[in-house]
Design a protein around this motif. Structure first.
Motif, PDB file in Angstrom:
ATOM      1  N   SER A   1     -23.860  12.084 -29.153  1.00  0.00           N
ATOM      2  CA  SER A   1     -23.040  10.933 -29.545  1.00  0.00           C
ATOM      3  C   SER A   1     -21.814  10.783 -28.659  1.00  0.00           C
ATOM      4  CB  SER A   1     -22.617  11.056 -31.010  1.00  0.00           C
ATOM      5  OG  SER A   1     -23.736  11.012 -31.862  1.00  0.00           O
TER       6      SER A   1
ATOM      7  N   ASP B   1     -32.680   7.326 -29.473  1.00  0.00           N
ATOM      8  CA  ASP B   1     -33.840   7.293 -30.370  1.00  0.00           C
ATOM      9  C   ASP B   1     -33.441   7.730 -31.773  1.00  0.00           C
ATOM     10  OD1 ASP B   1     -36.628   7.437 -31.274  1.00  0.00           O
ATOM     11  OD2 ASP B   1     -36.310   9.599 -31.158  1.00  0.00           O
ATOM     12  N   LYS B   2     -34.012   7.076 -32.773  1.00  0.00           N
ATOM     13  CA  LYS B   2     -33.691   7.389 -34.169  1.00  0.00           C
ATOM     14  C   LYS B   2     -34.865   7.994 -34.936  1.00  0.00           C
ATOM     15  CE  LYS B   2     -30.222   3.705 -34.570  1.00  0.00           C
ATOM     16  NZ  LYS B   2     -30.237   3.368 -33.137  1.00  0.00           N
ATOM     17  N   ASN B   3     -35.980   8.231 -34.249  1.00  0.00           N
ATOM     18  CA  ASN B   3     -37.197   8.618 -34.963  1.00  0.00           C
ATOM     19  C   ASN B   3     -37.653  10.056 -34.743  1.00  0.00           C
ATOM     20  OD1 ASN B   3     -37.553   5.983 -36.021  1.00  0.00           O
ATOM     21  ND2 ASN B   3     -38.498   5.312 -34.098  1.00  0.00           N
TER      22      ASN B   3
ATOM     23  N   LEU C   1     -26.877  10.804 -36.885  1.00  0.00           N
ATOM     24  CA  LEU C   1     -28.188  11.135 -36.332  1.00  0.00           C
ATOM     25  C   LEU C   1     -29.295  11.151 -37.370  1.00  0.00           C
ATOM     26  CD1 LEU C   1     -27.207  14.027 -33.874  1.00  0.00           C
ATOM     27  CD2 LEU C   1     -27.327  11.569 -33.449  1.00  0.00           C
ATOM     28  N   ASN C   2     -28.923  11.317 -38.644  1.00  0.00           N
ATOM     29  CA  ASN C   2     -29.918  11.283 -39.733  1.00  0.00           C
ATOM     30  C   ASN C   2     -31.090  12.221 -39.428  1.00  0.00           C
ATOM     31  OD1 ASN C   2     -30.661  10.395 -42.244  1.00  0.00           O
ATOM     32  ND2 ASN C   2     -31.584   8.497 -41.538  1.00  0.00           N
TER      33      ASN C   2
ATOM     34  N   ARG D   1     -36.171  12.487 -39.345  1.00  0.00           N
ATOM     35  CA  ARG D   1     -36.884  12.370 -38.071  1.00  0.00           C
ATOM     36  C   ARG D   1     -38.204  13.155 -38.071  1.00  0.00           C
ATOM     37  NH1 ARG D   1     -33.565  11.124 -33.359  1.00  0.00           N
ATOM     38  NH2 ARG D   1     -31.565  10.275 -34.064  1.00  0.00           N
TER      39      ARG D   1
END
Length: 294
Positions: free
Chosen positions: A191, A205-207, A261-262, A266
């Motif tokens: 970040s 990417d968020k996945n 980032l959650n 993921r």
């Protein structure tokens, strides 16, 4: 002059001698590498921890202070500078080669999470990072890494399409230009790095969460046993009652970025020949991070 008068004179002299003139404990100066990315506050984490470890060891080893080198150095030069005396200590990702070059203090400074990676990609390949993308799908894309980085070796071994660069900033600038498809960055650093290398062509990417075994340690010269023992003692003091994870997670740049980032949502891709990493161990680590956050 009799003995009593001599003793009285010595006591009076001592009492009226300024404190500054009396003997003080010698301060140990520990010279470390200057941070390359001085505009990125996350990169100060290892100096922050080194300073805490220095202070935590004073009860046993006396006072100490930190001093940065005059100029920043690339990682290989830092390791060579330990044995030549230009530096006392540095920090870098561990490998067999690096542990032959210098003495590693085997305390994982990222608590085993240096190998927890997320992708930053050129937006032209965004579709290839869909939720359904497999590890093999990611291997088909062009990944750029630093030259001779330990994780570059890991990823090449597992048949990722890895290209290498000598220059850290080129990871972002050349990916933005479309010379490469993506880079993999650590969950604690991505970040703040993106804040410094903003580009309309880049996106995080968020996945996906890519995980491989990788540790970062402090390193000292091969023969510097005293400093190695001192810093190891200080780090263990910081980790009393398993408190180190809290220091890691709540360091301000980390604390501010991790929720974005959650990570628990993921898809996890484990790259590990040792079989020490599992989806269960990754879940347990992420839960530990969640509990340590405050």
């Amino acid at each position: 002059m009799n003995l009593n008068k001599i003793l009285i004179l010595l006591v009076v002299t001592y009492l009226f001698t300024p404190i500054s003139a009396q003997a003080e404990p010698e301060i140990t100066t520990i010279k470390h590498a200057k941070v390359l990315e001085n505009n990125d506050p996350q990169k100060n984490f290892f100096i922050y921890i080194l300073d805490l470890a220095c202070k935590a060891s004073e009860d046993k080893h006396g006072p100490c202070k930190l001093e940065a080198s005059d100029v920043p150095m690339l990682q290989e030069r830092q390791l060579k500078s330990l044995n030549s005396g230009l530096l006392d200590i540095t920090w870098t990702a561990s490998s067999n080669k690096r542990e032959r070059q210098a003495r590693a203090i085997k305390f994982p400074l990222m608590a085993g999470m240096l190998g927890y990676r997320v992708a930053v990609y050129n937006k032209t390949v965004k579709k290839q990072f869909s939720k359904t993308a497999s590890t093999n799908d990611l291997k088909k894309l062009i990944l750029v890494q630093g030259l001779d980085w330990p994780d570059t070796i890991i990823l090449k071994k597992h048949h990722f399409n890895v290209h290498e660069t000598n220059w850290y900033e080129h990871l972002y600038t050349d990916t933005a230009k479309g010379l490469y498809d993506y880079i993999l960055r650590g969950v604690f650093e991505v970040s703040s790095e993106l804040n410094n290398y903003q580009s309309p062509n880049l996106e995080m990417d968020k996945n996906h969460l890519i995980v491989y075994p990788l540790h970062i340690y402090y390193f000292v010269a091969k023969d510097n046993t005293a400093l190695a023992k001192r810093i190891e003692y200080g780090l263990n003091q910081l980790n009393k009652n398993n408190n180190y994870i809290s220091l890691l997670v709540n360091f301000p740049p980390h604390k501010n970025s991790l929720p974005l980032l959650n990570l628990t949502k993921r898809k996890v891709h484990i790259i590990d020949d040792t079989k020490r990493i599992s989806e269960e161990s990754v879940s347990a680590m992420l839960e530990l991070v969640r509990r340590a956050s405050h």
